[in-house]
Design a protein around this motif. Structure first.
Motif, PDB file in Angstrom:
ATOM      1  N   ARG A 350      49.994  39.809  38.721  1.00 19.67           N
ATOM      2  CA  ARG A 350      48.735  39.897  39.440  1.00 19.67           C
ATOM      3  C   ARG A 350      49.021  40.291  40.891  1.00 19.67           C
ATOM      4  O   ARG A 350      50.153  40.193  41.369  1.00 19.67           O
ATOM      5  CB  ARG A 350      47.988  38.561  39.350  1.00 19.67           C
ATOM      6  N   ASP A 351      48.011  40.755  41.584  1.00 25.41           N
ATOM      7  CA  ASP A 351      48.199  41.229  42.957  1.00 25.41           C
ATOM      8  C   ASP A 351      48.828  40.133  43.827  1.00 25.41           C
ATOM      9  O   ASP A 351      48.470  38.948  43.731  1.00 25.41           O
ATOM     10  CB  ASP A 351      46.862  41.657  43.549  1.00 25.41           C
ATOM     11  N   ASP A 352      49.772  40.557  44.659  1.00 18.97           N
ATOM     12  CA  ASP A 352      50.501  39.667  45.572  1.00 18.97           C
ATOM     13  C   ASP A 352      51.296  38.594  44.830  1.00 18.97           C
ATOM     14  O   ASP A 352      51.685  37.585  45.430  1.00 18.97           O
ATOM     15  CB  ASP A 352      49.536  39.005  46.575  1.00 18.97           C
ATOM     16  N   ALA A 354      50.257  36.534  42.695  1.00 14.21           N
ATOM     17  CA  ALA A 354      49.463  35.318  42.509  1.00 14.21           C
ATOM     18  C   ALA A 354      49.442  34.914  41.036  1.00 14.21           C
ATOM     19  O   ALA A 354      49.686  35.725  40.139  1.00 14.21           O
ATOM     20  CB  ALA A 354      48.043  35.539  43.009  1.00 14.21           C
ATOM     21  N   GLN A 356      46.828  32.420  40.081  1.00 17.55           N
ATOM     22  CA  GLN A 356      45.496  31.866  39.845  1.00 17.55           C
ATOM     23  C   GLN A 356      44.610  32.843  39.074  1.00 17.55           C
ATOM     24  O   GLN A 356      44.671  34.056  39.274  1.00 17.55           O
ATOM     25  CB  GLN A 356      44.826  31.521  41.178  1.00 17.55           C
ATOM     26  N   ALA A 358      41.541  33.434  39.427  1.00 15.42           N
ATOM     27  CA  ALA A 358      40.594  34.144  40.275  1.00 15.42           C
ATOM     28  C   ALA A 358      41.233  35.282  41.071  1.00 15.42           C
ATOM     29  O   ALA A 358      40.513  36.059  41.710  1.00 15.42           O
ATOM     30  CB  ALA A 358      39.935  33.155  41.241  1.00 15.42           C
ATOM     31  N   SER A 359      42.553  35.417  41.039  1.00 15.68           N
ATOM     32  CA  SER A 359      43.227  36.451  41.832  1.00 15.68           C
ATOM     33  C   SER A 359      42.980  37.828  41.239  1.00 15.68           C
ATOM     34  O   SER A 359      42.689  37.988  40.049  1.00 15.68           O
ATOM     35  CB  SER A 359      44.725  36.162  41.916  1.00 15.68           C
ATOM     36  N   SER A 360      43.111  38.852  42.081  1.00 13.80           N
ATOM     37  CA  SER A 360      42.803  40.218  41.671  1.00 13.80           C
ATOM     38  C   SER A 360      43.940  40.832  40.866  1.00 13.80           C
ATOM     39  O   SER A 360      45.098  40.385  40.920  1.00 13.80           O
ATOM     40  CB  SER A 360      42.506  41.082  42.893  1.00 13.80           C
ATOM     41  N   ASP A 431      39.219  38.412  33.542  1.00 14.97           N
ATOM     42  CA  ASP A 431      39.739  39.637  34.156  1.00 14.97           C
ATOM     43  C   ASP A 431      38.875  40.822  33.724  1.00 14.97           C
ATOM     44  O   ASP A 431      39.279  41.678  32.936  1.00 14.97           O
ATOM     45  CB  ASP A 431      41.199  39.848  33.769  1.00 14.97           C
TER      46      ASP A 431
END
Length: 459
Positions: A350-352, A354, A356, A358-360, A431
């Protein structure tokens, strides 16, 4: 055409007599005995006389959540299958074997143990899973072993026959590459393979306790797979690989499965050239075995250092170049062997980085688009690239602990195996952009399929 009605058994006898069986397309006999089975014609899959291409996922834990024991949640399983079907995801790669292991990150409970005891809850779970998939017209690829420790696998088999010795992945007292150098000895160990073959035999000839259908007569199963990511060691350099034993293991095991079950396809579960220490000749030889029906490969940008961990999104340009090159090389090898090709594992964080829900997932979506675009391009050209199984479907699953680490009593199942953070590569039911991407890809494959010639009608 002559008015004579040809009986298939009579035709087989004649062809055997004149030595012409090599003229029969691979999978012809299975296709003509039964309907609903996936077969192979030249370099493509066929299903009921039509080309078969698919959008798929990994759902290794399917038998676990279908089990009547403490791991089970049948209502969740049904909901997950309904969501996947609605998305057009109809091919699932499933764990069909796990071994009771001393390794710290191995699944518990397991399908069987060193005493030959079988876990009837998990086997019933596999029965239930296949029965539910059949109701939804889905196909299963079932893998029967693992090079890695998270389901027990080859290192555990070796420990069962050598007095309990094993090398655990990540053990600081046994740094890399001791783990693969130990596990590769499985291929040449007759005692370990005897136990493995006993399990394979029991599963392949099993009769489903839910619907009474023998596994070998069940078209829900697309293929049996020898193992998850079977590697011939760490390097193909002399002394660091067991190449001849590896090739022989593939040929002997695949032939054995075919002798029990001529109706289903057989595959290796290979990662591709990376899984053969970047040796293309090794990969080609591994898939040249007569009973291996199609080629598999995997793609892991993070594990293979294609991604800058400090800039996941910014790494996508480098990832695209490497991914396109890797896919093109395997398409070329599939064309050379005249067999279909499946990318049956690919994942992206997941982005960065992450974890969680809810992460992008913008970068992941970009990676998936690269793969789906290449598959659609090759399908339009009539090439061998036939389907993908992303890693991995998390669906309703959520990490149970604040540190996102697996604990052995966990039953939430995000799709990430026990040794990895839960949520690392999971595609969750929230997602939405990824789900829309999967659905659109499935529609495009269906559209392209309408323009393809029917099986048995190629010039």
């Amino acid at each position: 055409m002559s008015g004579r009605v040809f009986n298939s058994a009579w035709l087989l006898a004649v062809l055997l007599a004149v030595g012409s069986c090599s003229l029969i397309p691979r999978g012809w006999f299975a296709a003509n005995r039964h309907s609903g089975f996936v077969t192979v014609e030249d370099s493509r899959f066929c299903l009921d006389q039509a080309p078969y291409r698919f959008v798929g996922s990994n759902l290794w834990y399917g038998a676990y959540i279908a089990a009547p024991g403490k791991t089970g949640d049948m209502e969740r399983l049904r909901r997950e299958l309904d969501v996947l079907k609605a998305l057009g995801v109809t091919n699932l790669r499933i764990l069909g074997a796990s071994e009771e292991s001393p390794m710290k990150n191995s699944l518990k409970p397991a399908f069987h143990d060193t005493e030959g005891r079988m876990n009837e809850d998990l086997l019933t779970g596999l029965d239930r899973l296949l029965d539910e998939m059949a109701k939804r017209d889905m196909k299963a690829v079932i893998y029967l072993n693992n090079f890695w420790e998270w389901s027990g696998g080859m290192g555990t088999y070796l420990s069962w026959v050598n007095g309990g010795h094993y090398v655990d992945l990540g053990d600081p007292d046994h740094p890399w590459p001791e783990f693969p150098l130990f596990n590769m000895r499985f291929y040449e160990n007759d005692a370990a393979n005897e136990i493995y073959i006993d399990y394979v035999r029991a599963l392949v000839v099993r009769v489903n306790s839910v619907n009474g259908r023998a596994y070998r007569d069940d078209p829900t199963i697309m293929a049996w797979q020898l193992a998850n990511e079977p590697r011939p060691g760490y390097s193909t350099e002399p002394g660091l690989a067991v190449l001849e034993a590896y090739y022989k293991w593939i040929e002997d095991t695949s032939s054995f499965i075919k002798s029990l079950d001529p109706n289903h396809l057989v595959s290796t579960g290979s990662e591709g050239v990376v899984g053969c220490a970047d040796n293309a000749a090794c990969y080609i030889e591994a898939h040249n075995a007569p009973a291996i029906d199609y080629l598999t490969f995997h793609m892991w940008p993070k594990n293979w250092s294609w991604i800058n961990g400090d800039d996941v999104q910014g790494s996508l340009g480098n990832v695209e170049g490497r991914a396109m090159e890797y896919m093109a090389s395997h398409i070329s090898m599939a064309e050379r062997l005249n067999k279909p090709l499946v990318l049956e594992e690919f994942g992206f964080p997941r982005d960065d980085g992450a974890l969680q829900v809810a992460s992008s997932v913008d970068a992941r979506d970009g990676f998936f688009r690269i793969i789906f675009r290449e598959l659609e391009r090759d399908v339009a050209l009539g090439g061998p690239f036939s389907g993908t199984n992303f890693w991995t479907w998390g669906g309703e699953g959520r990490a149970e602990h604040a540190d996102f680490l697996w604990q052995m009593e966990d039953v939430s199942y995000t799709g990430d195996p026990p040794q990895e953070p839960q949520g690392l590569n999971s595609v969750f039911d929230r997602d939405r952009t990824t789900l829309a991407l999967l659905k659109q890809h499935g529609r495009e494959l269906n559209r392209l399929g309408k323009n393809q010639s029917a099986c048995g009608q190629r010039e």
